[in-house]
Design a protein around this motif. Structure first.
Motif, PDB file in Angstrom:
ATOM      1  N   TYR A 227       0.806  -1.215   0.000  1.00  0.00           N
ATOM      2  CA  TYR A 227       0.000   0.000   0.000  1.00  0.00           C
ATOM      3  C   TYR A 227       0.844   1.272   0.000  1.00  0.00           C
ATOM      4  O   TYR A 227       0.293   2.367  -0.074  1.00  0.00           O
ATOM      5  N   LEU A 228       2.157   1.156   0.145  1.00  0.00           N
ATOM      6  CA  LEU A 228       2.961   2.325   0.485  1.00  0.00           C
ATOM      7  C   LEU A 228       3.828   2.844  -0.651  1.00  0.00           C
ATOM      8  O   LEU A 228       4.877   3.429  -0.387  1.00  0.00           O
ATOM      9  N   ASN A 229       3.433   2.648  -1.877  1.00  0.00           N
ATOM     10  CA  ASN A 229       4.206   3.185  -2.998  1.00  0.00           C
ATOM     11  C   ASN A 229       4.370   4.695  -2.842  1.00  0.00           C
ATOM     12  O   ASN A 229       3.391   5.423  -2.661  1.00  0.00           O
ATOM     13  N   GLY A 230       5.603   5.148  -2.890  1.00  0.00           N
ATOM     14  CA  GLY A 230       5.886   6.575  -2.758  1.00  0.00           C
ATOM     15  C   GLY A 230       6.084   7.031  -1.328  1.00  0.00           C
ATOM     16  O   GLY A 230       6.426   8.192  -1.096  1.00  0.00           O
ATOM     17  N   ILE A 231       5.858   6.156  -0.367  1.00  0.00           N
ATOM     18  CA  ILE A 231       6.075   6.482   1.047  1.00  0.00           C
ATOM     19  C   ILE A 231       7.258   5.654   1.529  1.00  0.00           C
ATOM     20  O   ILE A 231       7.326   4.451   1.287  1.00  0.00           O
ATOM     21  N   HIS A 232       8.193   6.284   2.217  1.00  0.00           N
ATOM     22  CA  HIS A 232       9.443   5.600   2.542  1.00  0.00           C
ATOM     23  C   HIS A 232       9.824   5.774   4.013  1.00  0.00           C
ATOM     24  O   HIS A 232      10.584   6.686   4.365  1.00  0.00           O
ATOM     25  N   PRO A 233       9.311   4.913   4.889  1.00  0.00           N
ATOM     26  CA  PRO A 233       9.808   4.909   6.265  1.00  0.00           C
ATOM     27  C   PRO A 233      11.304   4.592   6.275  1.00  0.00           C
ATOM     28  O   PRO A 233      11.828   3.971   5.346  1.00  0.00           O
ATOM     29  N   ASP A 234      11.979   5.003   7.334  1.00  0.00           N
ATOM     30  CA  ASP A 234      13.402   4.679   7.448  1.00  0.00           C
ATOM     31  C   ASP A 234      13.608   3.190   7.711  1.00  0.00           C
ATOM     32  O   ASP A 234      14.665   2.641   7.380  1.00  0.00           O
ATOM     33  N   LEU A 235      12.596   2.548   8.284  1.00  0.00           N
ATOM     34  CA  LEU A 235      12.642   1.102   8.497  1.00  0.00           C
ATOM     35  C   LEU A 235      11.231   0.613   8.775  1.00  0.00           C
ATOM     36  O   LEU A 235      10.457   1.264   9.471  1.00  0.00           O
ATOM     37  N   ALA A 236      10.893  -0.539   8.197  1.00  0.00           N
ATOM     38  CA  ALA A 236       9.637  -1.217   8.511  1.00  0.00           C
ATOM     39  C   ALA A 236       9.962  -2.572   9.127  1.00  0.00           C
ATOM     40  O   ALA A 236      10.861  -3.278   8.645  1.00  0.00           O
ATOM     41  N   VAL A 237       9.251  -2.945  10.190  1.00  0.00           N
ATOM     42  CA  VAL A 237       9.462  -4.241  10.827  1.00  0.00           C
ATOM     43  C   VAL A 237       8.130  -4.993  10.879  1.00  0.00           C
ATOM     44  O   VAL A 237       7.090  -4.412  11.186  1.00  0.00           O
ATOM     45  N   CYS A 238       8.189  -6.278  10.572  1.00  0.00           N
ATOM     46  CA  CYS A 238       6.983  -7.109  10.496  1.00  0.00           C
ATOM     47  C   CYS A 238       7.290  -8.516  10.986  1.00  0.00           C
ATOM     48  O   CYS A 238       8.448  -8.880  11.221  1.00  0.00           O
ATOM     49  N   GLY A 239       6.232  -9.309  11.107  1.00  0.00           N
ATOM     50  CA  GLY A 239       6.356 -10.719  11.443  1.00  0.00           C
ATOM     51  C   GLY A 239       5.476 -11.532  10.517  1.00  0.00           C
ATOM     52  O   GLY A 239       5.616 -11.478   9.316  1.00  0.00           O
ATOM     53  N   HIS A 240       4.563 -12.308  11.090  1.00  0.00           N
ATOM     54  CA  HIS A 240       3.500 -13.022  10.382  1.00  0.00           C
ATOM     55  C   HIS A 240       3.933 -14.295   9.668  1.00  0.00           C
ATOM     56  O   HIS A 240       3.252 -15.309   9.732  1.00  0.00           O
ATOM     57  N   THR A 241       5.063 -14.292   8.999  1.00  0.00           N
ATOM     58  CA  THR A 241       5.438 -15.416   8.135  1.00  0.00           C
ATOM     59  C   THR A 241       6.078 -16.570   8.893  1.00  0.00           C
ATOM     60  O   THR A 241       6.195 -17.665   8.352  1.00  0.00           O
ATOM     61  N   HIS A 242       6.554 -16.335  10.111  1.00  0.00           N
ATOM     62  CA  HIS A 242       7.266 -17.340  10.915  1.00  0.00           C
ATOM     63  C   HIS A 242       8.536 -17.840  10.218  1.00  0.00           C
ATOM     64  O   HIS A 242       9.044 -18.911  10.538  1.00  0.00           O
ATOM     65  N   GLY A 243       9.016 -17.055   9.247  1.00  0.00           N
ATOM     66  CA  GLY A 243      10.193 -17.498   8.497  1.00  0.00           C
ATOM     67  C   GLY A 243       9.941 -18.783   7.728  1.00  0.00           C
ATOM     68  O   GLY A 243      10.873 -19.466   7.316  1.00  0.00           O
ATOM     69  N   GLY A 244       8.661 -19.094   7.515  1.00  0.00           N
ATOM     70  CA  GLY A 244       8.295 -20.335   6.862  1.00  0.00           C
ATOM     71  C   GLY A 244       7.831 -21.391   7.851  1.00  0.00           C
ATOM     72  O   GLY A 244       7.036 -22.247   7.520  1.00  0.00           O
ATOM     73  N   GLN A 245       8.319 -21.311   9.087  1.00  0.00           N
ATOM     74  CA  GLN A 245       8.060 -22.252  10.194  1.00  0.00           C
ATOM     75  C   GLN A 245       8.497 -23.670   9.843  1.00  0.00           C
ATOM     76  O   GLN A 245       9.403 -24.213  10.466  1.00  0.00           O
ATOM     77  N   ILE A 246       7.852 -24.297   8.887  1.00  0.00           N
ATOM     78  CA  ILE A 246       8.285 -25.612   8.424  1.00  0.00           C
ATOM     79  C   ILE A 246       8.687 -25.478   6.958  1.00  0.00           C
ATOM     80  O   ILE A 246       7.844 -25.336   6.075  1.00  0.00           O
ATOM     81  N   TRP A 247       9.985 -25.498   6.726  1.00  0.00           N
ATOM     82  CA  TRP A 247      10.522 -25.215   5.397  1.00  0.00           C
ATOM     83  C   TRP A 247      10.097 -26.271   4.379  1.00  0.00           C
ATOM     84  O   TRP A 247      10.055 -27.460   4.663  1.00  0.00           O
ATOM     85  N   MET A 248       9.749 -25.786   3.190  1.00  0.00           N
ATOM     86  CA  MET A 248       9.478 -26.666   2.059  1.00  0.00           C
ATOM     87  C   MET A 248      10.231 -26.137   0.852  1.00  0.00           C
ATOM     88  O   MET A 248      10.440 -24.921   0.730  1.00  0.00           O
ATOM     89  N   PRO A 249      10.662 -26.981  -0.066  1.00  0.00           N
ATOM     90  CA  PRO A 249      11.377 -26.507  -1.248  1.00  0.00           C
ATOM     91  C   PRO A 249      10.481 -25.635  -2.131  1.00  0.00           C
ATOM     92  O   PRO A 249       9.260 -25.805  -2.156  1.00  0.00           O
ATOM     93  N   PHE A 250      11.127 -24.678  -2.823  1.00  0.00           N
ATOM     94  CA  PHE A 250      10.439 -23.789  -3.760  1.00  0.00           C
ATOM     95  C   PHE A 250       9.359 -22.936  -3.081  1.00  0.00           C
ATOM     96  O   PHE A 250       8.386 -22.528  -3.720  1.00  0.00           O
ATOM     97  N   HIS A 251       9.515 -22.679  -1.775  1.00  0.00           N
ATOM     98  CA  HIS A 251       8.565 -21.856  -1.015  1.00  0.00           C
ATOM     99  C   HIS A 251       7.150 -22.423  -1.072  1.00  0.00           C
ATOM    100  O   HIS A 251       6.152 -21.686  -1.068  1.00  0.00           O
ATOM    101  N   LEU A 252       7.028 -23.741  -1.121  1.00  0.00           N
ATOM    102  CA  LEU A 252       5.708 -24.359  -1.226  1.00  0.00           C
ATOM    103  C   LEU A 252       4.832 -24.062  -0.019  1.00  0.00           C
ATOM    104  O   LEU A 252       3.608 -24.076  -0.122  1.00  0.00           O
ATOM    105  N   GLU A 253       5.461 -23.790   1.142  1.00  0.00           N
ATOM    106  CA  GLU A 253       4.664 -23.484   2.324  1.00  0.00           C
ATOM    107  C   GLU A 253       3.847 -22.215   2.134  1.00  0.00           C
ATOM    108  O   GLU A 253       2.773 -22.054   2.717  1.00  0.00           O
TER     109      GLU A 253
END
Length: 305
Positions: A227-253
Motif C-alpha cells: 500500500y505504500l508506494n511513494g512512502i518511505h519509512p526509514d525502516l519497517a518491521v513485520c512478522g506473520h510469516t514465521h520465516g516459513g516455520q516448516i521449510w518446504m522446497p520452492f517456497h511451497l509453504e
C-alpha cells in the motif's frame, strides 16, 4: 512367503515408519524450542543509532521457548525499547497468559514495550470491539512501559514509531488474497483500505520529517508495504510469516498454505529492501497450527536504526 512371514515384514515396516516419524517429530520440536539472537544494523554507515528489540508471533498457546529465557535475553541486550508486532494468541482463553507474559517482559526488560496486533489478535474481537478496548486497557494497565500502537504513532527519542493494525481481519478486502474475511457489517473495499492506510502513514512520515525524526513503521503482515508506494519509512518491521516455520522446497509453504504476496516473491524472512523501504521480517517466537519448526527457529531481533 508364508502369511506369518508377511505379517512379520509388515510389522517391521510399520515399526520403522513409526521410528522415523518420531525422530522427525523430535527434531522439529527441538527446533521449535530453540531461541537465537539476530543482529542487523540499518544505520547508514554503522555509526550512532538507536538499538531496539523486535519480536513477533508469540502464539502463547504454542510457545515452547521458556518465557524467562526470552525475557532475560532481552534484558541482557539493554534495548531502548521492545517492539512486538502481533499475534499474541489465537483464543480468548489465552489472553490471560498473554497478560502474564507481557507483565513478565515489562518487569524484566525495564524499557518501553510497544505492541501492534496481528490477524490472530484482531480475529478475537472481530464481532466484539468492546472486548478489544478492554484487552488494550488491561495490557496497558500492567505497566507504564506498555503501550499498544493500534493505528497510532508515538515519539521515542529520535524516532517516530507508527503502528498499523493488521489489515487482514478488520473487515478489509485484502489485496492478493482469495476472498474477503468478515469482521463487521460494513467491510472496507480494497481501495478504501489503501487510501486510509496511505493517508495515515503519509501523515506520520510528514510528522517525522517536521520533527527531524527517523520514522520506524511496525505492522504484523509485510504485505502492508504493498500500500505504500511513494512512502518511505526509514525502516519497517513485520512478522506473520514465521520465516516459513516448516521449510518446504520452492517456497511451497507459502504457495500451497498461504496467500500472502511478498513471501511468494521470496520476501518472508530477514533483511530486505522493498520498493525503496528497508524491511526486517522476523521469524517470531511461537508456532502456528502445530508446535513444530524446521529450518526456522524462534528469534529475538536486535536492530539498530
Amino acid at each position: 512367503m508364508t502369511l506369518l512371514a508377511w505379517l512379520k515384514l509388515i510389522c517391521i515396516l510399520l515399526i520403522c515408519i513409526m521410528a522415523v516419524f518420531m525422530a522427525c517429530y523430535i527434531i522439529l520440536m527441538r527446533q521449535a524450542k530453540r531461541l537465537r539472537v539476530v543482529r542487523e544494523d540499518f544505520t547508514a554507515d554503522g555509526g550512532e543509532g538507536t538499538v531496539f528489540v523486535h519480536i513477533s508471533d508469540l502464539h502463547v498457546e504454542r510457545l515452547l521457548i521458556s518465557w524467562k529465557n526470552i525475557c532475560n535475553t532481552i534484558r541482557e541486550e539493554r534495548p531502548a525499547f521492545v517492539l512486538l508486532t502481533g499475534d499474541l494468541c489465537s483464543t480468548l482463553q489465552q489472553t490471560g497468559r498473554v497478560l502474564s507474559f507481557v507483565d513478565l517482559l515489562a518487569s524484566r526488560a525495564g524499557c518501553p514495550i510497544y505492541i501492534t496486533f496481528g490477524n490472530h489478535d484482531n480475529g478475537l474481537f472481530a464481532e466484539r470491539p468492546d472486548l478489544k478496548k478492554e484487552y488494550i486497557r488491561r495490557l496497558e494497565a500492567l505497566s507504564a512501559y506498555v503501550k499498544i500502537l493500534d493505528n497510532e504513532a508515538i515519539r521515542d527519542g529520535s524516532l517516530l514509531i507508527g503502528g498499523i493494525e493488521d489489515y487482514q481481519l478488520r473487515g478489509l478486502q485484502c489485496p492478493h488474497r482469495r476472498g474477503t474475511q468478515k469482521a463487521g457489517p460494513h467491510p472496507e473495499t480494497e481501495a478504501e483500505t489503501e487510501k486510509r492506510i496511505r493517508a495515515m502513514v503519509s501523515g506520520w512520515q510528514q510528522e517525522a520529517a517536521a520533527g527531524n525524526l527517523k520514522f520506524l513503521l511496525a505492522s504484523h503482515n509485510p504485505d502492508i508495504l504493498l500500500y505504500l508506494n511513494g512512502i518511505h519509512p526509514d525502516l519497517a518491521v513485520c512478522g506473520h510469516t514465521h520465516g516459513g516455520q516448516i521449510w518446504m522446497p520452492f517456497h511451497l509453504e507459502f504457495i500451497a498454505l498461504r496467500h500472502d504476496k511478498l513471501p511468494r516473491k521470496g520476501i518472508f524472512y530477514g533483511r530486505h529492501c522493498f520498493n525503496g523501504i528497508p524491511l526486517y521480517i522476523t521469524s517470531g517466537l511461537g508456532c502456528s497450527v502445530v508446535p513444530l519448526r524446521f529450518r526456522s527457529c524462534g528469534e529475538i531481533a536486535v536492530l539498530k536504526i
